[in-house]
Enzyme design. Structure first.
Site, PDB file in Angstrom:
ATOM      1  N   SER A 124     -47.145  47.275   7.743  1.00 64.06           N
ATOM      2  CA  SER A 124     -46.873  45.929   7.047  1.00 64.06           C
ATOM      3  C   SER A 124     -47.983  45.121   7.170  1.00 64.06           C
ATOM      4  CB  SER A 124     -45.658  45.198   7.398  1.00 64.06           C
ATOM      5  OG  SER A 124     -45.610  43.950   7.079  1.00 64.06           O
ATOM      6  N   TYR A 149     -40.656  42.093  15.275  1.00 61.06           N
ATOM      7  CA  TYR A 149     -40.811  43.102  13.845  1.00 61.06           C
ATOM      8  C   TYR A 149     -42.149  43.409  13.829  1.00 61.06           C
ATOM      9  CZ  TYR A 149     -41.149  44.699   9.306  1.00 61.06           C
ATOM     10  OH  TYR A 149     -41.807  45.275   8.069  1.00 61.06           O
ATOM     11  N   LYS A 153     -44.280  47.084  14.468  1.00 60.57           N
ATOM     12  CA  LYS A 153     -45.316  47.746  13.546  1.00 60.57           C
ATOM     13  C   LYS A 153     -46.692  48.175  13.967  1.00 60.57           C
ATOM     14  CE  LYS A 153     -42.350  48.269  10.214  1.00 60.57           C
ATOM     15  NZ  LYS A 153     -41.853  49.747  10.004  1.00 60.57           N
TER      16      LYS A 153
END
Ligand code: NAD
Ligand code: UD1
Length: 335
Positions: A124, A149, A153
């Site tokens: 992302s 989150y 990643k």
């Protein structure tokens, strides 16, 4: 070529499965429906008129992964399976690291055992944190993520780089998505978040439908064209095609570990998105300007040059298409 798609019943996964089937790839899908529903699988079949193998289960389950690789001649994996709600990740960090990091360690272990070494991974733009400038190229510094989150990643990107450094017979594409929106033009698959949406487009479609009373526009004092936040919205079908391009790259001679931004290269503000949605769908969106959302940044959009040059990837769909298709899905699919 037979591909394992983890999280293939989800928003981006389902659109990618459609494009893969349309391009004659054979598919094995794994999903535990933690954030999707079974009818998505039927709708993928309806759209493509093609079939695939499906396993219901959790990627944390190593035995299941072993079974999948024993029963199928998998040649490459596209890994979408993860949790993705930023706010929830702050309150449930352990669950996020477990589902977004531990699971891929299982996957990589089993892939190694079966000598399957081609992987496309969903990362992302969040890994860039608060970028010093825009547009963002792939060599911008990463880190300073503001939530578990985003950090998950970042961690997986590092794991993949370490893996490649240890064994460069791996072929890995890390794809950094900007803001995926929209839906398949059939209206059969799209973004169907469980509960109240956090992201802008699904919130707008719920307000348009009357399921939510009003959109809160988080701040109009950013250093942008009209003071509202600017993002690089990319149609989910274009994004899905980006995965086909990445697979093609991994199948060519010059293999390795590659990192690509998947975005359009153009940023739009919140108000520009609302205006476009209202115009193309002929519907009014009730909104109010409120305070900034903590952690938000002024502008985030990609420099898509590298994916254009190296993947031959270029987005085709406009902001009008994104708004039209998002609304078409919301109207048709959610009864
Ligand atoms: P999604 O929640 O719609 O899809 C994820 C799918 O994976 C769901 O069907 C879910 O049921 C499944 N899943 C989750 N954990 C699993 C597990 N342990 N085992 C098996 N299945 C599991 O999300 P999405 O928007 O399609 O995102 C796909 C990927 O892209 C994720 O890795 C996400 O972090 C990443 N990503 C998404 C966005 C975005 O804005 N949607 C942006 C950047 C990156
Ligand atoms: C969010 C995530 C990011 C993730 C991305 C794609 C945060 C802080 N970041 O990014 O990690 O990769 O989604 O899924 O959540 N907005 C409103 N009102 C709303 C919702 C959003 O005004 O109700 C504004 C935001 O302030 C922002 C823009 O709309 O300017 C886009 O927001 P959103 O869709 O949540 O995406 P990002 O914040 O870019």
């Amino acid at each position: 070529m037979k591909i394992l798609v983890t999280g293939g019943a989800g928003y981006i996964g389902s659109h990618t499965c459609v494009e893969l089937l349309n391009n004659d790839y054979e598919l094995v899908i794994l999903d535990n429906f933690s954030n999707s529903s079974k009818d998505v699988l039927d709708n993928i079949k309806k759209i493509t008129n093609k079939d695939f193998t499906f396993y219901e289960g959790d990627m944390i389950d190593k035995n299941l992964l072993q079974t999948i690789f024993n029963e199928n001649e998998i040649e490459a994996v596209i890994d979408f399976a993860a949790f993705k709600a930023v706010g929830e990740s702050v309150s449930k960090p352990v669950a996020y690291y477990q589902n977004n990091v531990s699971t891929i360690l299982n996957l990589l272990t089993i892939m190694q055992e079966h000598n399957v070494k081609k992987l496309v991974f969903s990362s992302s733009a969040t890994v860039y944190g608060n970028p010093a400038s825009v547009p963002i190229t792939e060599d911008f510094p990463i880190g300073n993520t503001t939530n578990p989150y985003g950090t998950s990643k970042l961690m997986v990107e590092q794991i993949l780089k370490d893996l490649y450094n240890s064994d460069n017979s791996w072929d890995i594409a890390i794809l950094r998505y900007f803001n995926p929106v929209g839906a398949h033009e059939s209206g059969l698959i799209g973004e169907a978040p469980i509960g109240k949406p956090n992201n802008l487009m699904p919130f707008i479609t719920k307000v348009a439908k009357g399921e939510l009373p009003k959109l809160m526009v988080f701040g109009n004092d950013y250093n942008t064209v009209d003071g509202t936040g600017v993002r690089d919205y990319i149609h989910v079908v274009d994004l899905a095609i980006g995965h086909i391009k990445a697979l093609e790259k991994l199948n060519k001679e010059n293999k390795g570990l590659f990192i690509y931004n998947l975005g359009t290269g153009t940023g739009y503000s919140v108000l520009q998105l609302i205006e476009t949605f209202e115009r193309v769908n002929n519907i009014r969106i009730n909104y109010e300007i409120t305070d900034r959302r903590p952690g938000d940044i002024d502008s985030c959009y990609s420099d898509p040059t590298k994916s254009k040059n190296e993947l031959n990837f270029q987005t085709k769909k406009s902001l009008d298409d994104m708004c039209k298709d998002a609304w078409n899905f919301e109207k048709n699919y959610h009864k």
